[in-house]
Write a protein that holds these residues in place. Structure first.
Motif, PDB file in Angstrom:
ATOM      1  N   HIS A 138       0.847  -1.027  -0.256  1.00  0.00           N
ATOM      2  CA  HIS A 138       0.311  -0.231  -0.018  1.00  0.00           C
ATOM      3  C   HIS A 138       0.953   1.025   0.085  1.00  0.00           C
ATOM      4  O   HIS A 138       1.735   1.328   0.263  1.00  0.00           O
ATOM      5  CB  HIS A 138      -0.733   0.163   1.243  1.00  0.00           C
ATOM      6  N   PRO A 139       0.371   2.578  -0.175  1.00  0.00           N
ATOM      7  CA  PRO A 139       1.236   2.962  -0.324  1.00  0.00           C
ATOM      8  C   PRO A 139       1.243   4.344   0.198  1.00  0.00           C
ATOM      9  O   PRO A 139       0.350   4.026   1.679  1.00  0.00           O
ATOM     10  CB  PRO A 139       0.441   4.080  -1.483  1.00  0.00           C
ATOM     11  N   VAL A 140       2.251   4.896   0.488  1.00  0.00           N
ATOM     12  CA  VAL A 140       1.767   6.437   1.515  1.00  0.00           C
ATOM     13  C   VAL A 140       1.695   7.598   1.909  1.00  0.00           C
ATOM     14  O   VAL A 140       2.092   7.775  -0.221  1.00  0.00           O
ATOM     15  CB  VAL A 140       3.878   6.235   2.085  1.00  0.00           C
ATOM     16  N   HIS A 141       0.892   7.967   2.202  1.00  0.00           N
ATOM     17  CA  HIS A 141       0.159   8.883   1.251  1.00  0.00           C
ATOM     18  C   HIS A 141       1.293  10.221   2.459  1.00  0.00           C
ATOM     19  O   HIS A 141       1.250  10.560   3.520  1.00  0.00           O
ATOM     20  CB  HIS A 141      -1.254   9.751   2.285  1.00  0.00           C
ATOM     21  N   PRO A 142       0.849  12.041   1.590  1.00  0.00           N
ATOM     22  CA  PRO A 142       1.757  12.372   1.996  1.00  0.00           C
ATOM     23  C   PRO A 142       1.070  13.214   3.393  1.00  0.00           C
ATOM     24  O   PRO A 142       0.262  12.632   4.007  1.00  0.00           O
ATOM     25  CB  PRO A 142       2.131  13.727   0.859  1.00  0.00           C
ATOM     26  N   CYS A 143       2.224  14.147   4.270  1.00  0.00           N
ATOM     27  CA  CYS A 143       1.540  14.694   5.427  1.00  0.00           C
ATOM     28  C   CYS A 143       0.949  15.694   5.148  1.00  0.00           C
ATOM     29  O   CYS A 143       1.754  16.413   3.988  1.00  0.00           O
ATOM     30  CB  CYS A 143       2.733  15.197   6.315  1.00  0.00           C
ATOM     31  N   LEU A 144       0.418  16.512   5.312  1.00  0.00           N
ATOM     32  CA  LEU A 144      -0.600  17.516   4.689  1.00  0.00           C
ATOM     33  C   LEU A 144       0.628  19.180   5.252  1.00  0.00           C
ATOM     34  O   LEU A 144       0.693  19.180   6.288  1.00  0.00           O
ATOM     35  CB  LEU A 144      -1.508  18.044   5.661  1.00  0.00           C
ATOM     36  N   LEU A 179     -10.357   0.124   0.749  1.00  0.00           N
ATOM     37  CA  LEU A 179     -11.068   1.107   0.747  1.00  0.00           C
ATOM     38  C   LEU A 179     -10.457   2.277   0.558  1.00  0.00           C
ATOM     39  O   LEU A 179     -10.459   3.352  -0.701  1.00  0.00           O
ATOM     40  CB  LEU A 179     -12.171   1.663   1.518  1.00  0.00           C
ATOM     41  N   ALA A 180      -9.462   2.313   1.093  1.00  0.00           N
ATOM     42  CA  ALA A 180      -8.268   4.232   0.791  1.00  0.00           C
ATOM     43  C   ALA A 180      -8.001   4.290  -0.931  1.00  0.00           C
ATOM     44  O   ALA A 180      -7.662   4.546  -1.259  1.00  0.00           O
ATOM     45  CB  ALA A 180      -6.406   3.678   1.787  1.00  0.00           C
ATOM     46  N   GLU A 181      -7.170   2.568  -1.505  1.00  0.00           N
ATOM     47  CA  GLU A 181      -6.756   2.871  -3.168  1.00  0.00           C
ATOM     48  C   GLU A 181      -8.071   3.401  -3.764  1.00  0.00           C
ATOM     49  O   GLU A 181      -8.218   4.026  -4.498  1.00  0.00           O
ATOM     50  CB  GLU A 181      -6.663   0.802  -3.073  1.00  0.00           C
ATOM     51  N   ALA A 182      -8.986   2.984  -3.349  1.00  0.00           N
ATOM     52  CA  ALA A 182     -10.359   3.288  -4.147  1.00  0.00           C
ATOM     53  C   ALA A 182     -10.827   4.709  -4.219  1.00  0.00           C
ATOM     54  O   ALA A 182     -11.420   4.805  -5.155  1.00  0.00           O
ATOM     55  CB  ALA A 182     -10.994   1.918  -3.742  1.00  0.00           C
ATOM     56  N   ARG A 185      -1.670   6.021  10.149  1.00  0.00           N
ATOM     57  CA  ARG A 185      -1.713   5.816   8.645  1.00  0.00           C
ATOM     58  C   ARG A 185      -3.336   4.792   8.457  1.00  0.00           C
ATOM     59  O   ARG A 185      -4.166   5.430   9.399  1.00  0.00           O
ATOM     60  CB  ARG A 185      -0.618   4.347   8.693  1.00  0.00           C
ATOM     61  N   VAL A 186      -3.357   5.584   7.348  1.00  0.00           N
ATOM     62  CA  VAL A 186      -5.089   4.928   7.158  1.00  0.00           C
ATOM     63  C   VAL A 186      -4.774   3.265   7.804  1.00  0.00           C
ATOM     64  O   VAL A 186      -4.133   2.326   7.201  1.00  0.00           O
ATOM     65  CB  VAL A 186      -4.949   4.566   5.029  1.00  0.00           C
ATOM     66  N   GLY A 187      -5.468   3.314   8.626  1.00  0.00           N
ATOM     67  CA  GLY A 187      -6.422   1.775   8.754  1.00  0.00           C
ATOM     68  C   GLY A 187      -5.441   1.226  10.495  1.00  0.00           C
ATOM     69  O   GLY A 187      -5.283   0.535  10.807  1.00  0.00           O
ATOM     70  N   TRP A 188      -4.743   2.158  10.574  1.00  0.00           N
ATOM     71  CA  TRP A 188      -4.135   2.214  11.884  1.00  0.00           C
ATOM     72  C   TRP A 188      -4.988   2.411  13.434  1.00  0.00           C
ATOM     73  O   TRP A 188      -4.762   1.800  14.103  1.00  0.00           O
ATOM     74  CB  TRP A 188      -3.430   3.843  12.030  1.00  0.00           C
ATOM     75  N   GLY A 189      -6.319   2.659  13.150  1.00  0.00           N
ATOM     76  CA  GLY A 189      -6.798   2.381  14.737  1.00  0.00           C
ATOM     77  C   GLY A 189      -7.820   1.713  14.671  1.00  0.00           C
ATOM     78  O   GLY A 189      -7.860   0.085  13.732  1.00  0.00           O
ATOM     79  N   ALA A 190      -8.775   1.299  14.918  1.00  0.00           N
ATOM     80  CA  ALA A 190      -9.648  -0.051  14.977  1.00  0.00           C
ATOM     81  C   ALA A 190      -9.894  -0.827  13.885  1.00  0.00           C
ATOM     82  O   ALA A 190     -10.101  -1.944  13.999  1.00  0.00           O
ATOM     83  CB  ALA A 190     -11.674   0.612  15.201  1.00  0.00           C
ATOM     84  N   SER A 191     -10.317  -0.676  12.856  1.00  0.00           N
ATOM     85  CA  SER A 191     -10.289  -0.807  11.474  1.00  0.00           C
ATOM     86  C   SER A 191      -9.240  -1.834  10.713  1.00  0.00           C
ATOM     87  O   SER A 191      -9.614  -2.866   9.976  1.00  0.00           O
ATOM     88  CB  SER A 191     -10.369   0.158  10.178  1.00  0.00           C
ATOM     89  N   GLY A 192      -8.376  -1.928  11.102  1.00  0.00           N
ATOM     90  CA  GLY A 192      -6.698  -2.141  10.774  1.00  0.00           C
ATOM     91  C   GLY A 192      -6.359  -3.091  12.299  1.00  0.00           C
ATOM     92  O   GLY A 192      -5.608  -4.008  12.094  1.00  0.00           O
TER      93      GLY A 192
END
Ligand SMILES: Cc1cc2nc3c(=O)[nH]c(=O)nc-3n(C[C@H](O)[C@H](O)[C@H](O)COP(=O)(O)OP(=O)(O)OC[C@H]3O[C@@H](n4cnc5c(N)ncnc54)[C@H](O)[C@@H]3O)c2cc1C
Length: 428
Positions: free
Chosen positions: A20-26, A195-198, A64-71
């Motif tokens: 999975h990709p690393v997304h940038p920091c704002l 889902l993040a990729e989509a 990170r995406v999915g760092w919380g409960a979802s992952g």
């Protein structure tokens, strides 16, 4: 690219995550019609739905995406809600409760469609058993099955006696169980990453390591992170139990409760299959429940234990192992390879808390340990509402939600007392 980004917590899921990709920091200032807070399933679902409807969307994730409960989740995707439908009937009447139940079935459909449509590699598997610990639990399961069939048209469930259940779940612990072919399980982190990729493909600008530290509410909201800010027209808050006090009136209505999972070493195909012959997800009927399932590489993923403080319980691996052996004594020789935990966001009544504040701040929280499928629905309903049709979101807004009494520190001891009572009931 930011090299100091937080990692997913050490878990079986992180070790088996798809690339999975690393997304940038704002950094600096950005504008969007909608800013979504939280890169878990609820936030990603809202972002994807909004982008598919043509809105410009920025999603800010603190880690990170999915760092919380979802992952970190048990990965069980379940029809219905964490609370009994009869409770929702009491609040809203049968007709609205029926609409809510139909929405929970829609939530299951959303998961399946997304997995298919986006070709997500997340091991989706249908089948679920609710296993009874005591004879009275079996009786209660049958009453509920009958109620759901009669008032909600929910067919296909079967009550299994001890012997029938044992043919599927090879444990001496259970009196029987309720088989539900419409619920199931999946690899939660890979589903979230899919889902993040989509969402990214649909045009959502995702920023990781970009925690919202301050939210200016009002007609033109501004979200402030350590290195940047987002100006928008609409805010969607999906921070779950990790949100802290960012939106105080939301925070007061949920309580973070820790829950934990251990993954055994690989057991081999035959031994794993002997534990759950039809590869269903299993959960028991206790208030402090055990939940488990097999992984694609033939491990048992065994969840249980809770913590009402924000600290992990001591000797977690051993205590989960003890609970696992109470279910499967035949696993006494088996090593635990991973053990991890996370927070679920419970509401006082265990009903989900979705709605709108200030006219342009939407939120979904309070999944109460039942969010794997419902998060997809929540995102869809929020997107519909932002797009102009709030009728389905407003159904949820009718459910009353009381704040937990006391502040952050006072409500924890009160909850511990209440939970001690429920634990005691599990023993009776
Ligand atoms: C161990 C465990 C087992 C579970 N098992 C099951 C199960 O089997 N079945 C089931 O249905 N449910 C289960 N759940 C619950 C389910 O995982 C959750 O209901 C669901 O994942 C919630 O998704 P979410 O998007 O609301 O929250 P999360 O996935 O927690 O995402 C919220 C995100 O928001 C981010 N965030 C918070 N505040 C900010 C901020 N200020 N700025 C930016 N980002 C922020 C966090 O970093 C986090 O990534 C389990 C949960 C846990 C922890």
């Amino acid at each position: 690219m930011n090299d100091q980004r937080p990692a997913h917590i050490d878990s079986y899921y992180a070790a088996t995550a798809n690339a999975h990709p690393v997304h940038p920091c704002l950094e600096g200032e950005q504008c969007a019609e909608v800013a979504v807070i939280g890169g878990g399933l609820a936030g990603l679902s809202a972002a994807l739905n909004l982008a598919e409807r043509g809105h410009s969307v920025i999603l800010l994730e603190g880690a990170r995406v999915g760092w919380g409960a979802s992952g970190r989740s048990g990965g069980q995707i379940l029809t219905g809600y964490a609370c009994d439908m009869r409770k929702l009937e009491g609040y809203l009447g049968l007709a609205d409760a029926q609409k809510l139940f139909a929405l929970s079935r829609e939530a299951m459909g959303i998961v399946r469609q997304r997995v298919l449509r986006h070709g997500m590699d997340c091991e989706l598997q249908m089948g679920y058993v609710h296993a009874a610990i005591k004879p009275r639990h079996l009786q209660e399961l049958e009453e509920y099955r009958e109620h759901l069939e009669r008032h909600y048209g929910y067919g296909g469930q079967e009550l299994w006696d001890r012997e029938r259940l044992r043919e599927v779940v090879d444990s001496p612990r259970y009196r029987g169980g309720l088989w539900d072919p419409h619920s199931g399980h999946l690899h939660p982190l890979n589903y979230t990453l899919g889902l993040a990729e989509a969402a990214a493909r649909a045009g959502v600008r995702i920023y990781e390591n970009s925690r919202v530290l301050r939210l200016e509410r009002g007609a033109a909201p501004v979200l402030h992170t350590a290195a940047g800010r987002v100006r928008c027209q609409t805010v969607v808050v999906c921070g779950n139990a990790y949100i802290d006090g960012l939106v105080p009136e939301l925070w007061r209505r949920i309580m973070p409760v820790g829950t934990y999972i251990a993954a055994t070493e690989p057991l081999g195909e035959a031994r794993a299959a002997s534990l759950i012959r039809n590869n269903a997800a299993v959960c028991d009927t206790n208030f402090v429940l055990d939940y488990f399932r097999l992984s694609a590489d033939h491990r048992l993923l065994f969840g249980g234990r809770v913590s009402y403080s924000t600290f992990d319980p001591p000797r977690l691996k051993e205590s989960l192992r003890r609970r696992m052996l109470a279910v499967y004594p035949q696993l006494a020789d088996v090593r635990m390879d991973w053990c991890w935990g996370g927070f679920v966001d419970i509401t006082m009544n265990r009903a989900p808390h979705f709605g709108r504040l200030d006219g342009n701040l939407y939120f979904a929280q309070g999944f109460s340990g039942h969010g794997m499928a419902l998060t997809g629905l929540a995102g869809q309903l929020i997107a519909e509402a932002v797009h102009g049709d709030a009728s389905r979101l407003d159904l949820f807004a009718k459910i009353p939600h009381r704040p937990f009494p006391g502040g952050r520190w006072l409500r924890t001891p009160a909850l511990v007392l209440a939970m001690a009572w429920f634990r005691l009931r599990d023993l009776l």
